[in-house]
Enzyme design. Structure first.
Site, PDB file in Angstrom:
ATOM      1  N   ASP A 161      -4.657 -10.536  -4.284  1.00  0.00           N
ATOM      2  CA  ASP A 161      -3.555  -9.608  -4.035  1.00  0.00           C
ATOM      3  C   ASP A 161      -2.332 -10.430  -3.639  1.00  0.00           C
ATOM      4  OD1 ASP A 161      -5.883  -8.001  -4.098  1.00  0.00           O
ATOM      5  OD2 ASP A 161      -4.974  -6.504  -2.783  1.00  0.00           O
ATOM      6  N   LYS A 225       0.320  -2.632  -6.981  1.00  0.00           N
ATOM      7  CA  LYS A 225      -0.070  -2.165  -5.645  1.00  0.00           C
ATOM      8  C   LYS A 225       1.179  -1.831  -4.845  1.00  0.00           C
ATOM      9  CE  LYS A 225      -2.491  -3.972  -1.520  1.00  0.00           C
ATOM     10  NZ  LYS A 225      -3.271  -5.120  -0.985  1.00  0.00           N
ATOM     11  N   LYS A 261      -3.097   0.528  -7.063  1.00  0.00           N
ATOM     12  CA  LYS A 261      -3.695   0.489  -5.733  1.00  0.00           C
ATOM     13  C   LYS A 261      -2.668   0.906  -4.680  1.00  0.00           C
ATOM     14  CE  LYS A 261      -5.842  -2.631  -2.334  1.00  0.00           C
ATOM     15  NZ  LYS A 261      -6.343  -4.007  -2.083  1.00  0.00           N
TER      16      LYS A 261
END
Length: 325
Positions: A161, A225, A261
């Site tokens: 991430d 995300k 996400k």
């Protein structure tokens, strides 16, 4: 069947997209040529979808699906190997009293905690995700960011991430952001999937969130995300809806499917179900799978488990019934 994200540095092979990343000016022209976001309409649609109710059998399915989509997360300076191992055990078997409870999708930790997480989830389908690129601020040189990524991947991270350089993005230096994402994607190699964090609360406008979404996908993100969970404004129904529209439209244009996400601020089962409705009604059923949709959360799992127990037994057990993270 949709493919996964394109190779590092390659744009999707669709008419009109092949040359958009050739220079700063072409990328700017493309991103600023995206349709403007109707903020009132976006928020109204997100609110309307949030009022949908589901039946008991569908609720049971939704709770299990949401559990299976959780990236169980600990990103604190006080993290220890013992805490991470305990979190990993919970990810593998969230409710030890009910083996039918699905495992979570992943455990998300800092790079130095990846070995402990890998040990804890060994033999299960639970992935290990690691934040990188000088998370959460992203204020470091590219060399430092890439070293961060390589450390996580070498330790066995299945997913990375990363945070984008919001300063560069807000200054209009889109090609710099694009090139950083492609470099990180390359550092992930072939085994680790890349989630690109925009920190939507710092991007100021919905138009910027749409531009960041397309920028990340053009650069090869496997997931886009919303947030780090470390700022005041994190995932909201409206910004997640906007990103779901982006991945839907990107797949229509390129054939490439990218995951979404939302992270930060999603704490209750009721909230999680609302987000699943957003997914189904916006991107479609193809995204109702933890390969394509995740929740970045820590406390959310506890409420999902309590609601699942209540649905099964008719009794609300309370927070002491589940382990506290």
């Amino acid at each position: 069947m949709p493919t996964t994200a394109p190779a590092p540095g390659s744009t999707a092979s669709a008419p009109g997209l092949a040359d958009v990343t050739a220079s700063d000016s072409t990328l700017r022209r493309f991103l600023h040529g995206l349709p403007g976001v109707d903020a009132v309409g976006l928020e109204a649609r997100a609110a309307a979808l949030g009022t949908r109710s589901i039946k008991t059998t569908a609720k049971a399915y939704a709770l299990d699906l949401a559990i299976s989509m959780v990236d169980l997360t600990t990103l604190e300076g006080a993290d220890t190997p013992g805490k991470v191992r305990a979190l990993g055990a919970k990810a593998v078997r969230p409710d030890p009293s009910d083996r039918a409870t699905p495992s979570t999708a992943a455990v998300c930790v800092y790079p130095d905690m990846v070995p402990a997480a890998k040990e804890a989830v060994a033999g299960s389908a639970v992935k290990v995700a690691s934040v990188a690129t000088a998370f959460p601020a992203g204020r470091a040189s590219l060399a430092v960011k890439l070293a961060d990524v390589r450390e996580a991947v070498a330790a066995g991270a299945d997913e990375v991430d990363m945070v984008i350089d919001r300063g560069a993005f807000l200054a209009g230096r889109y090609l710099k952001v694009y090139e950083e994402i492609t470099a990180v994607k390359e550092a992930c190699g072939t085994d680790a999937r890349l989630k690109v964090i925009f920190e939507t609360g710092e991007l100021s406008t919905y138009d910027n969130i749409r531009r960041a979404s397309w920028l990340g996908m053009l650069a090869g993100a496997d997931f886009i995300k919303t947030s780090t969970g470390k700022v005041a404004v994190n995932a909201t129904p409206a910004n997640t809806l906007l990103m779901l529209e982006a991945v839907r439209d990107f797949r229509a244009a390129t054939g490439v499917q990218v995951g979404v996400k939302p992270a930060g601020g999603i704490r209750t089962a009721k909230d999680a179900v609302k987000f699943l409705v957003l997914v189904n009604e916006t991107a479609g059923a193809d995204w109702l799978d933890n390969h394509w949709f995740r929740f970045g959360a820590s406390s959310l799992l506890n409420d999902l488990l309590m609601q699942r127990q209540k649905l099964a037994t008719g009794r609300y057990s309370g927070p002491d019934y589940v382990t506290v993270d």
